[in-house]
Design a protein around this motif. Sequence first.
Motif, PDB file in Angstrom:
ATOM      1  N   ILE A 125      40.538   8.890  -3.791  1.00 27.31           N
ATOM      2  CA  ILE A 125      41.361   8.828  -3.019  1.00 27.31           C
ATOM      3  C   ILE A 125      42.607   7.997  -3.592  1.00 27.31           C
ATOM      4  CG2 ILE A 125      42.246   7.996  -0.783  1.00 27.31           C
ATOM      5  CD1 ILE A 125      39.152   8.091   0.172  1.00 27.31           C
ATOM      6  N   ASN A 126      42.311   6.925  -4.066  1.00 23.99           N
ATOM      7  CA  ASN A 126      43.102   5.937  -4.566  1.00 23.99           C
ATOM      8  C   ASN A 126      43.640   6.222  -5.854  1.00 23.99           C
ATOM      9  OD1 ASN A 126      44.945   3.896  -5.265  1.00 23.99           O
ATOM     10  ND2 ASN A 126      43.225   2.217  -4.395  1.00 23.99           N
ATOM     11  N   LEU A 127      44.671   6.722  -6.340  1.00 24.83           N
ATOM     12  CA  LEU A 127      45.128   6.889  -7.611  1.00 24.83           C
ATOM     13  C   LEU A 127      46.143   5.873  -8.168  1.00 24.83           C
ATOM     14  CD1 LEU A 127      45.662  10.921  -7.293  1.00 24.83           C
ATOM     15  CD2 LEU A 127      43.672   9.527  -7.859  1.00 24.83           C
ATOM     16  N   GLY A 128      46.124   4.703  -7.311  1.00 26.72           N
ATOM     17  CA  GLY A 128      46.835   3.649  -8.112  1.00 26.72           C
ATOM     18  C   GLY A 128      48.546   4.102  -7.849  1.00 26.72           C
ATOM     19  N   ARG A 129      49.317   3.891  -9.220  1.00 29.31           N
ATOM     20  CA  ARG A 129      50.533   4.236  -8.825  1.00 29.31           C
ATOM     21  C   ARG A 129      50.721   5.677  -9.160  1.00 29.31           C
ATOM     22  NH1 ARG A 129      53.174  -0.229 -13.058  1.00 29.31           N
ATOM     23  NH2 ARG A 129      52.790  -2.107 -11.780  1.00 29.31           N
ATOM     24  N   GLY A 130      49.635   6.543  -9.175  1.00 29.54           N
ATOM     25  CA  GLY A 130      49.894   7.891  -9.293  1.00 29.54           C
ATOM     26  C   GLY A 130      49.671   8.591  -7.998  1.00 29.54           C
ATOM     27  N   GLY A 131      49.556   7.850  -6.990  1.00 30.92           N
ATOM     28  CA  GLY A 131      49.852   8.570  -5.720  1.00 30.92           C
ATOM     29  C   GLY A 131      48.523   8.577  -4.841  1.00 30.92           C
ATOM     30  N   ASP A 132      48.208   9.684  -3.993  1.00 23.95           N
ATOM     31  CA  ASP A 132      47.162   9.534  -2.977  1.00 23.95           C
ATOM     32  C   ASP A 132      46.239  10.817  -3.291  1.00 23.95           C
ATOM     33  OD1 ASP A 132      45.743  10.453  -0.461  1.00 23.95           O
ATOM     34  OD2 ASP A 132      46.245   8.585  -0.147  1.00 23.95           O
ATOM     35  N   GLY A 133      44.998  10.901  -3.610  1.00 23.11           N
ATOM     36  CA  GLY A 133      44.118  11.997  -4.022  1.00 23.11           C
ATOM     37  C   GLY A 133      44.003  12.883  -2.431  1.00 23.11           C
ATOM     38  N   SER A 134      43.846  12.239  -1.378  1.00 24.89           N
ATOM     39  CA  SER A 134      43.870  12.829  -0.395  1.00 24.89           C
ATOM     40  C   SER A 134      44.921  13.937  -0.158  1.00 24.89           C
ATOM     41  CB  SER A 134      43.422  12.474   0.907  1.00 24.89           C
ATOM     42  OG  SER A 134      44.518  11.312   0.948  1.00 24.89           O
ATOM     43  N   ALA A 135      46.232  13.416  -0.520  1.00 25.41           N
ATOM     44  CA  ALA A 135      47.495  13.919  -0.354  1.00 25.41           C
ATOM     45  C   ALA A 135      47.445  15.194  -1.360  1.00 25.41           C
ATOM     46  CB  ALA A 135      48.698  13.258  -0.454  1.00 25.41           C
ATOM     47  N   ALA A 136      47.164  14.865  -2.511  1.00 32.04           N
ATOM     48  CA  ALA A 136      47.076  15.645  -3.606  1.00 32.04           C
ATOM     49  C   ALA A 136      46.265  17.011  -2.971  1.00 32.04           C
ATOM     50  CB  ALA A 136      46.571  15.239  -4.862  1.00 32.04           C
ATOM     51  N   VAL A 137      44.939  16.731  -2.666  1.00 33.66           N
ATOM     52  CA  VAL A 137      43.961  17.711  -2.102  1.00 33.66           C
ATOM     53  C   VAL A 137      44.845  18.625  -0.937  1.00 33.66           C
ATOM     54  CG1 VAL A 137      41.971  18.118  -0.968  1.00 33.66           C
ATOM     55  CG2 VAL A 137      41.972  16.538  -2.975  1.00 33.66           C
ATOM     56  N   ALA A 138      45.530  18.173  -0.248  1.00 33.83           N
ATOM     57  CA  ALA A 138      46.009  18.716   0.978  1.00 33.83           C
ATOM     58  C   ALA A 138      46.915  19.818   0.447  1.00 33.83           C
ATOM     59  CB  ALA A 138      46.550  18.014   2.036  1.00 33.83           C
ATOM     60  N   ARG A 139      47.857  19.287  -0.543  1.00 30.11           N
ATOM     61  CA  ARG A 139      48.619  20.282  -1.219  1.00 30.11           C
ATOM     62  C   ARG A 139      48.198  21.412  -1.923  1.00 30.11           C
ATOM     63  NH1 ARG A 139      52.532  16.436  -4.697  1.00 30.11           N
ATOM     64  NH2 ARG A 139      53.606  18.381  -5.158  1.00 30.11           N
ATOM     65  N   ILE A 140      47.107  21.022  -2.595  1.00 29.98           N
ATOM     66  CA  ILE A 140      46.358  22.176  -3.183  1.00 29.98           C
ATOM     67  C   ILE A 140      46.009  22.810  -2.421  1.00 29.98           C
ATOM     68  CG2 ILE A 140      44.458  22.609  -4.815  1.00 29.98           C
ATOM     69  CD1 ILE A 140      44.828  19.861  -6.026  1.00 29.98           C
ATOM     70  N   GLN A 141      45.248  22.616  -1.387  1.00 32.24           N
ATOM     71  CA  GLN A 141      44.352  23.602  -0.401  1.00 32.24           C
ATOM     72  C   GLN A 141      45.503  24.107   0.499  1.00 32.24           C
ATOM     73  OE1 GLN A 141      41.556  20.883   1.582  1.00 32.24           O
ATOM     74  NE2 GLN A 141      39.807  21.900   0.237  1.00 32.24           N
ATOM     75  N   GLU A 156      39.456  10.955  12.800  1.00 33.03           N
ATOM     76  CA  GLU A 156      41.095  11.165  13.178  1.00 33.03           C
ATOM     77  C   GLU A 156      41.487  12.097  11.938  1.00 33.03           C
ATOM     78  OE1 GLU A 156      42.554   7.273  13.122  1.00 33.03           O
ATOM     79  OE2 GLU A 156      41.510   6.733  15.129  1.00 33.03           O
ATOM     80  N   GLY A 157      42.392  13.149  12.488  1.00 34.74           N
ATOM     81  CA  GLY A 157      42.856  14.053  11.598  1.00 34.74           C
ATOM     82  C   GLY A 157      42.036  14.954  10.804  1.00 34.74           C
ATOM     83  N   VAL A 158      42.218  15.583   9.461  1.00 29.66           N
ATOM     84  CA  VAL A 158      41.363  16.479   8.906  1.00 29.66           C
ATOM     85  C   VAL A 158      40.618  15.526   8.065  1.00 29.66           C
ATOM     86  CG1 VAL A 158      41.428  18.278   7.365  1.00 29.66           C
ATOM     87  CG2 VAL A 158      43.093  18.224   9.059  1.00 29.66           C
ATOM     88  N   GLU A 159      39.176  16.133   8.116  1.00 36.16           N
ATOM     89  CA  GLU A 159      38.327  15.055   7.615  1.00 36.16           C
ATOM     90  C   GLU A 159      37.724  16.167   6.274  1.00 36.16           C
ATOM     91  OE1 GLU A 159      35.599  13.658  10.178  1.00 36.16           O
ATOM     92  OE2 GLU A 159      36.689  11.667  10.068  1.00 36.16           O
ATOM     93  N   PRO A 160      37.074  15.659   5.294  1.00 34.63           N
ATOM     94  CA  PRO A 160      36.620  16.702   4.288  1.00 34.63           C
ATOM     95  C   PRO A 160      35.251  16.753   4.609  1.00 34.63           C
ATOM     96  CG  PRO A 160      36.429  14.435   3.483  1.00 34.63           C
ATOM     97  CD  PRO A 160      37.206  14.284   4.819  1.00 34.63           C
TER      98      PRO A 160
END
Length: 239
Positions: free
Chosen positions: A169-185, A206-210
């Motif tokens: 989930i936490n990619l540090g300064r590289g962004g958000d892993g869950s946001a990346a997954v949402a964009r990919i999917q 809450e919201g979409v869960e994996p």
Amino acid sequence: MNAAPQAELLRALPYARRFARAATGDRDRGDALVAAALRAPLPSLPPRLALYAAVARAAPSRPDETGLATPQRHMLLLTALEDLAVEDAAAVLDLTAEQAAAELQNGRDALRGVASTEILVIEDEPIIALDLRRLVEACGHKVVGVAATEADAVRKATQLRPGLILADINLGRGGDGSAAVARIQSGMEVPVIFVTAYPERLLTAEGVEPAFVVSKPFEPLALAIAVYQAVHPGRAPGL
């Protein structure tokens, strides 16, 4: 809700949802199993174990396309992903300790013959990414790419079209892993396993869960089973 203390059942729900989703390979079908479990009388076990037992009873009982039987699948998930002792897993599945140990061993043996898939790892820590690569390749799978940022993850997923994604989930300064997954999917169908030190961020109801969450630090077997479940969801061929 069942007679067990409501507060204890509510605390156990995230674990039951994780087990049900992993058992079915699907978020919605897993949540439907939990809902069915809560409508039925629970067995006389501690709330968390009782919910696991009700979910296991509601799950379809048949081999998957690789031949792994339902008790083997459930024993693997309960001991590796849910971190239960063999004795507690036996109680959940209404098995003797000897039967449970045999099903667990048979399940571990069956994992060695599973077909491989191509995997994209989304992880900003190089040492963890290397460890993930080593573990999944030891299971016979192929890591086709490693992405350390949200943008790189989306680009590589689009180019490589992996059969599975392992994401932090936490990619540090590289962004958000869950946001990346949402964009990919949004652009492709691909199963995802979140491997994270922050599972509570993904199990909030809450919201979409994996469908799949593996907590860091993780046991190699837990990751191997999650990969198996993601690639070979708990349903018969054609369903």
